[in-house]
Design an enzyme around this catalytic site. Structure first.
Site, PDB file in Angstrom:
ATOM      1  N   ASP A   1      -7.938  16.490   0.417  1.00 12.44           N
ATOM      2  CA  ASP A   1      -6.530  16.891   0.267  1.00 12.44           C
ATOM      3  C   ASP A   1      -5.998  16.564  -1.117  1.00 12.44           C
ATOM      4  OD1 ASP A   1      -6.856  17.229   2.995  1.00 12.44           O
ATOM      5  OD2 ASP A   1      -4.858  16.491   3.486  1.00 12.44           O
TER       6      ASP A   1
ATOM      7  N   LEU B   1      -0.683  20.626   6.509  1.00 15.33           N
ATOM      8  CA  LEU B   1      -0.623  21.323   5.219  1.00 15.33           C
ATOM      9  C   LEU B   1      -0.649  20.336   4.049  1.00 15.33           C
ATOM     10  CD1 LEU B   1       1.934  24.232   5.899  1.00 15.33           C
ATOM     11  CD2 LEU B   1      -0.544  24.228   6.184  1.00 15.33           C
TER      12      LEU B   1
ATOM     13  N   ALA C   1      -0.683  14.189   0.798  1.00 13.73           N
ATOM     14  CA  ALA C   1      -1.429  14.255  -0.459  1.00 13.73           C
ATOM     15  C   ALA C   1      -0.536  14.775  -1.581  1.00 13.73           C
ATOM     16  CB  ALA C   1      -2.652  15.161  -0.289  1.00 13.73           C
TER      17      ALA C   1
HETATM   18  N1  LIG Z   1       9.027  15.062   2.017  1.00 17.99           N
HETATM   19  C1  LIG Z   1       8.545  13.841   2.247  1.00 17.99           C
HETATM   20  N2  LIG Z   1       9.281  12.748   2.019  1.00 17.99           N
HETATM   21  C2  LIG Z   1       8.771  11.512   2.257  1.00 17.99           C
HETATM   22  N3  LIG Z   1       7.537  11.281   2.769  1.00 17.99           N
HETATM   23  C3  LIG Z   1       6.771  12.345   3.002  1.00 17.99           C
HETATM   24  C4  LIG Z   1       7.227  13.676   2.778  1.00 17.99           C
HETATM   25  N4  LIG Z   1       6.244  14.534   3.131  1.00 17.99           N
HETATM   26  C5  LIG Z   1       5.225  13.769   3.579  1.00 17.99           C
HETATM   27  N5  LIG Z   1       5.517  12.468   3.509  1.00 17.99           N
HETATM   28  C6  LIG Z   1       4.659  11.385   3.979  1.00 17.99           C
HETATM   29  O1  LIG Z   1       3.443  11.946   4.486  1.00 17.99           O
HETATM   30  C7  LIG Z   1       3.318  11.711   5.899  1.00 17.99           C
HETATM   31  C8  LIG Z   1       2.641  12.877   6.605  1.00 17.99           C
HETATM   32  O2  LIG Z   1       1.276  12.883   6.237  1.00 17.99           O
HETATM   33  P1  LIG Z   1       0.100  13.272   7.229  1.00 17.99           P
HETATM   34  O3  LIG Z   1       0.304  12.609   8.529  1.00 17.99           O
HETATM   35  O4  LIG Z   1      -1.176  13.028   6.504  1.00 17.99           O
HETATM   36  O5  LIG Z   1       0.301  14.815   7.458  1.00 17.99           O
HETATM   37  P2  LIG Z   1       0.127  16.045   6.454  1.00 17.99           P
HETATM   38  O6  LIG Z   1      -0.506  15.505   5.220  1.00 17.99           O
HETATM   39  O7  LIG Z   1      -0.729  16.999   7.182  1.00 17.99           O
HETATM   40  O8  LIG Z   1       1.478  16.612   6.223  1.00 17.99           O
HETATM   41  C9  LIG Z   1       4.743  11.487   6.353  1.00 17.99           C
HETATM   42  O9  LIG Z   1       4.777  10.704   7.528  1.00 17.99           O
HETATM   43  C10 LIG Z   1       5.333  10.736   5.161  1.00 17.99           C
HETATM   44  O10 LIG Z   1       4.965   9.392   5.139  1.00 17.99           O
HETATM   45  C1  LIG Z   2      -8.499  15.006   9.040  1.00 17.83           C
HETATM   46  C2  LIG Z   2      -8.650  15.014   7.527  1.00 17.83           C
HETATM   47  O1  LIG Z   2      -9.940  15.527   7.205  1.00 17.83           O
HETATM   48  C3  LIG Z   2      -7.617  15.945   6.877  1.00 17.83           C
HETATM   49  C4  LIG Z   2      -6.177  15.592   7.134  1.00 17.83           C
HETATM   50  O2  LIG Z   2      -5.318  16.573   6.594  1.00 17.83           O
HETATM   51  P1  LIG Z   2      -3.728  16.505   6.844  1.00 17.83           P
HETATM   52  O3  LIG Z   2      -3.275  15.189   6.351  1.00 17.83           O
HETATM   53  O4  LIG Z   2      -3.512  16.674   8.314  1.00 17.83           O
HETATM   54  O5  LIG Z   2      -3.158  17.627   6.051  1.00 17.83           O
HETATM   55  C5  LIG Z   2      -8.537  13.591   7.000  1.00 17.83           C
HETATM   56  C6  LIG Z   2      -8.984  13.406   5.574  1.00 17.83           C
HETATM   57  O6  LIG Z   2      -9.775  14.217   5.059  1.00 17.83           O
HETATM   58  O7  LIG Z   2      -8.584  12.399   4.961  1.00 17.83           O
HETATM   59 MG   LIG Z   3      -2.110  14.139   5.114  1.00 19.07          MG
END
Ligand SMILES: Nc1ncnc2c1ncn2[C@@H]1O[C@H](COP(=O)(O)OP(=O)(O)O)[C@@H](O)[C@H]1O
Ligand SMILES: C[C@@](O)(CCOP(=O)(O)O)CC(=O)O
Ligand SMILES: [Mg+2]
Length: 328
Positions: free
Chosen positions: A164, A117, A121
């Site tokens: 994102d 989600l 970003a």
């Molecule tokens: N509430 C938060 N507090 C601190 N870091 C965060 C928080 N939410 C997200 N992050 C950072 O973003 C990372 C997750 O990003 P990612 O793996 O791209 O998954 P997504 O973007 O789908 O949630 C976490 O490991 C952390 O480093």
């Molecule tokens: C897999 C990808 O296309 C999206 C990643 O989305 P998320 O961080 O999992 O929410 C990577 C990107 O676009 O940077």
């Molecule tokens: Mg992400």
């Protein structure tokens, strides 16, 4: 102190393929990360991240150049939290030219971490926006999005798209193809999210697709086919044809699955939604675990998901027209 919030997102179409120059259509939803940034008298960075573990934790350190801080929390959680916040603060220093400035950073987020989600970003966008405003500079949305993208690009090991971060900065539904980022007119979509309680490692999953694509021509073709789905999806979105959107989402999930980024629980939730009569369902984001997105104007999908083993939470997500929001 300056406080900004930014929304999470679901991908209607195109994640992963967007990293290789295909278009993608993410859509901001009303779950947000709020980041407060306050300038310090010294050059240290103090990060308080409520949501990184059950109890939250606070660290104070001189920046990654000084090596990891000496605290008693799981190394992986720390590295994860440091990466995005450090990157965002580097952008703030770069924009303002204030290289030595230190900050207290507080993060509060409703967005599950690593679940597709877009929590990373949202945190990057909100942190850069609050940090620059704390030093008296308000960035245009396009520059904010671009700088948040730089942060994701570095943390994800040099592989990331602008999808994102642009979506989180501007809100609404957007279309991103390489550096071409624009907002789309979108109808009110009946979005249902299913969450398996887990997470995927975005960097690793992106690297897995990159390897497949390099090894097999048919994997490269699969990535291109996802681009074709997105182009059809844009037309369906413009025509507000929810049934066609659903069919294309189903197809998109199949191709993501072929690229190895789905999981048993994501597939179970996708099938539960389809069997409940959703127009379509797919994983959202990097995959490996986390969330699916389905389109269903009725309550059937939510009800089915709430009884699906492997599904920990399900909710209806409203489209967020507002991207970054300046709270203080
Ligand atoms: N509430 C938060 N507090 C601190 N870091 C965060 C928080 N939410 C997200 N992050 C950072 O973003 C990372 C997750 O990003 P990612 O793996 O791209 O998954 P997504 O973007 O789908 O949630 C976490 O490991 C952390 O480093
Ligand atoms: C897999 C990808 O296309 C999206 C990643 O989305 P998320 O961080 O999992 O929410 C990577 C990107 O676009 O940077
Ligand atoms: Mg992400």
């Amino acid at each position: 102190m300056a406080v900004s919030s930014a929304p999470g997102k679901v991908y209607l179409f195109g994640e992963h393929a967007v990293v290789y120059g295909e278009p993608a259509v993410p859509c901001a939803i009303e779950v947000r990360a709020r980041v407060g940034v306050e300038q310090r008298a010294d050059s240290k960075l103090r990060i308080h991240a409520e949501d990184l573990s059950l109890d939250g934790f606070t660290v104070e350190y001189g920046g990654t150049a000084d090596g990891p801080p000496d605290v008693d929390v799981q190394e992986s959680l720390l590295t994860a939290a440091m990466g995005y916040v450090d990157g965002a603060i580097e952008q703030v220093r770069d924009v303002t030219g204030e290289d030595e400035v230190g900050f207290d950073v507080t993060i509060e987020s409703d967005i599950p971490l690593g679940a597709g989600l877009g929590s990373s970003a949202a945190v990057a966008v909100a942190a850069i926006d609050a940090g620059t405003r704390e030093l008296g500079t308000t960035l245009e949305t396009a520059e904010l999005a671009e700088r948040a993208y730089q942060t994701e690009y570095e943390v994800q090991g040099g592989q990331a798209s602008r999808a994102d971060t642009f979506c989180s900065a501007t809100g609404g539904a957007v279309r991103v193809e390489d550096a071409d980022c624009r907002s789309l007119e979108a109808p009110d979509l009946p979005i249902v999210v299913g969450f398996d309680g887990g997470a995927g490692d975005t960097g690793k999953l992106v690297a897995g697709v990159r390897d497949l694509r390099e090894e097999y021509e048919f994997a490269a073709d699969t990535v291109e086919s996802i681009g074709d789905i997105v182009r059809n999806g844009e037309e369906a979105l413009a025509a507000a044809d929810v049934e066609e959107l659903g069919r294309l989402m189903n197809f998109n999930h199949g191709l993501l699955s072929a690229l190895g980024v789905s999981s048993r629980s994501l597939d179970s939730m996708v099938w539960a939604a389809r069997n409940a009569g959703a127009h379509g369902a797919k994983l959202t984001g990097a995959g490996g675990g986390g969330c699916i997105v389905a389109l269903d104007p009725t309550d059937e999908t939510e009800t089915a998901l709430s009884y699906t083993p492997g599904c920990e939470d399900t909710f209806r997500a409203e489209l967020s027209e507002t991207g970054v929001e300046r709270l203080e």
